[in-house]
Design a protein around this motif. Structure first.
Motif, PDB file in Angstrom:
ATOM      1  N   VAL A 184      40.766  42.511  38.665  1.00 35.45           N
ATOM      2  CA  VAL A 184      42.213  43.072  39.622  1.00 35.45           C
ATOM      3  C   VAL A 184      42.224  44.807  40.474  1.00 35.45           C
ATOM      4  O   VAL A 184      42.662  44.260  41.113  1.00 35.45           O
ATOM      5  CB  VAL A 184      43.002  43.046  38.510  1.00 35.45           C
ATOM      6  N   GLN A 219      39.670  43.969  43.378  1.00 35.08           N
ATOM      7  CA  GLN A 219      40.090  43.275  44.440  1.00 35.08           C
ATOM      8  C   GLN A 219      40.864  44.466  44.687  1.00 35.08           C
ATOM      9  O   GLN A 219      40.735  44.705  46.424  1.00 35.08           O
ATOM     10  CB  GLN A 219      40.505  42.261  44.296  1.00 35.08           C
ATOM     11  N   ARG A 236      40.528  36.996  40.898  1.00 36.03           N
ATOM     12  CA  ARG A 236      41.279  37.614  40.815  1.00 36.03           C
ATOM     13  C   ARG A 236      42.833  36.665  41.367  1.00 36.03           C
ATOM     14  O   ARG A 236      44.081  36.881  40.028  1.00 36.03           O
ATOM     15  CB  ARG A 236      41.748  38.662  42.348  1.00 36.03           C
TER      16      ARG A 236
END
Length: 325
Positions: free
Chosen positions: A59, A62, A133
């Motif tokens: 997460v 990204q 993600r």
């Protein structure tokens, strides 16, 4: 302020006393991106990495990509970070209410308008990261395979390498000399990347004895990007690095679509499938595969029996997609 800096601030302290709250929570794009990258390398270091570490590594990686790539786009012109530049308003950018461009739009505008060099392989890895993600954040897992440390760490190392080069070539030249905080973050990111590379190298070293005698039947895995997928063994293909596996027919199709190109898929009665192997007749032939034995040369490789023959781009026994275009 990064995680390691927050940890050094005692709970309940008045470190922010006297500061304007709006200023205290303001993160400029580059500082924000670097903060996310420090978090990534922190979550991927150490021997005991759990599911939460893996999730936040993906997460935050990204998030860092989006911050840094869109910053470079904004340097070119502030309207380019809008989904529809023709409707861009400076006030929307300043108050953060804009609808920003997608990752695909960002990459396209960077290459086509700003002239930033991004290879096809780098584009594919960035898009795969965005997809992973979304799957982790919204669904909690991937639908097609298990998310594990080996896959994420390998992919993260490659995206991190791209971002470090991107920072050096496309971000830092447009900024004032880095202050102490930025310089420290850059140091932590580079050192963390080294440790991740060492782990990846160590794992490849552990599986090398299994891979060495199978080089002619070993291809690059499209998930972790390592030359570690052995094909033609017991009607399946399996990556010894990240664990990606499946039937020979299914994996041949996936490999072709991900790493070779749709033009090497054939149509049989309107159905897309891999060509038939002339040796074992399984529909698991990949035209244009590259093996660990000769990564710079193409071969026709059967994922079912492991037989490799000279590369021939088109078969006459079925309708090739290339011939139908």
């Amino acid at each position: 302020m990064t995680d390691h800096q927050r940890a050094a601030t005692p709970a309940g302290s008045n470190a922010g006393e006297g500061l304007d709250l709006d200023e205290e929570v303001h993160f400029p794009p580059v500082e924000n991106g670097l903060d996310y990258l420090v978090s990534v390398v922190e979550h991927l270091q150490g021997d005991s990495i759990d599911r939460r570490d893996l999730k936040y590594a993906v997460v935050h990686l990204q998030a860092a990509v989006e911050c840094l790539l869109k910053y470079r786009l904004e340097v070119e012109h502030w309207s380019l970070v809008f989904k529809n530049p023709g409707e861009a308003k400076r006030s929307d950018l300043e108050d953060g209410s804009l609808t920003s461009c997608t990752m695909e739009q960002t990459i396209t505008r960077l290459t086509d308008i700003a002239g930033v060099p991004i290879t096809d392989g780098e584009k594919k890895r960035l898009k795969q990261l965005a997809q992973l993600r979304n799957q982790l954040q919204h669904y909690g897992r991937r639908h097609d395979s298990t998310v594990n440390r080996f896959l994420i760490e390998s992919n993260a190392a490659q995206v991190l390498e791209f971002l470090v080069r991107f920072l050096d070539a496309e971000v830092m030249p447009h900024m004032a000399p880095p202050d102490w905080g930025v310089a420290e973050d850059l140091y932590l990111i580079r050192e963390g990347l080294k440790k991740i590379r060492i782990y990846v190298k160590a794992r490849l070293g552990r599986i090398r004895p299994q891979l060495e005698p199978m080089k002619s039947q070993t291809v690059r895995c499209w998930s972790c990007r390592q030359f570690a997928m052995i094909v033609g063994v017991e009607n399946e293909a399996r990556c010894l690095y990240c664990g990606e596996q499946g039937s020979s027919e299914g994996m041949a199709m996936s490999y072709t679509l991900q790493l070779v190109g749709v033009e090497h898929i054939v149509r049989n009665s309107g159905r897309a499938e891999s060509p038939e192997c002339p040796t074992c007749q399984a529909k698991a032939l990949v035209r244009g595969a590259r093996t660990a034995a000769a990564p710079d040369s193409k071969v026709n490789l059967c994922f079912h029996c492991g037989e490799a023959t000279a590369f021939e781009p088109c078969g006459e026994e079925k309708d090739c997609v290339t011939c139908l275009l």
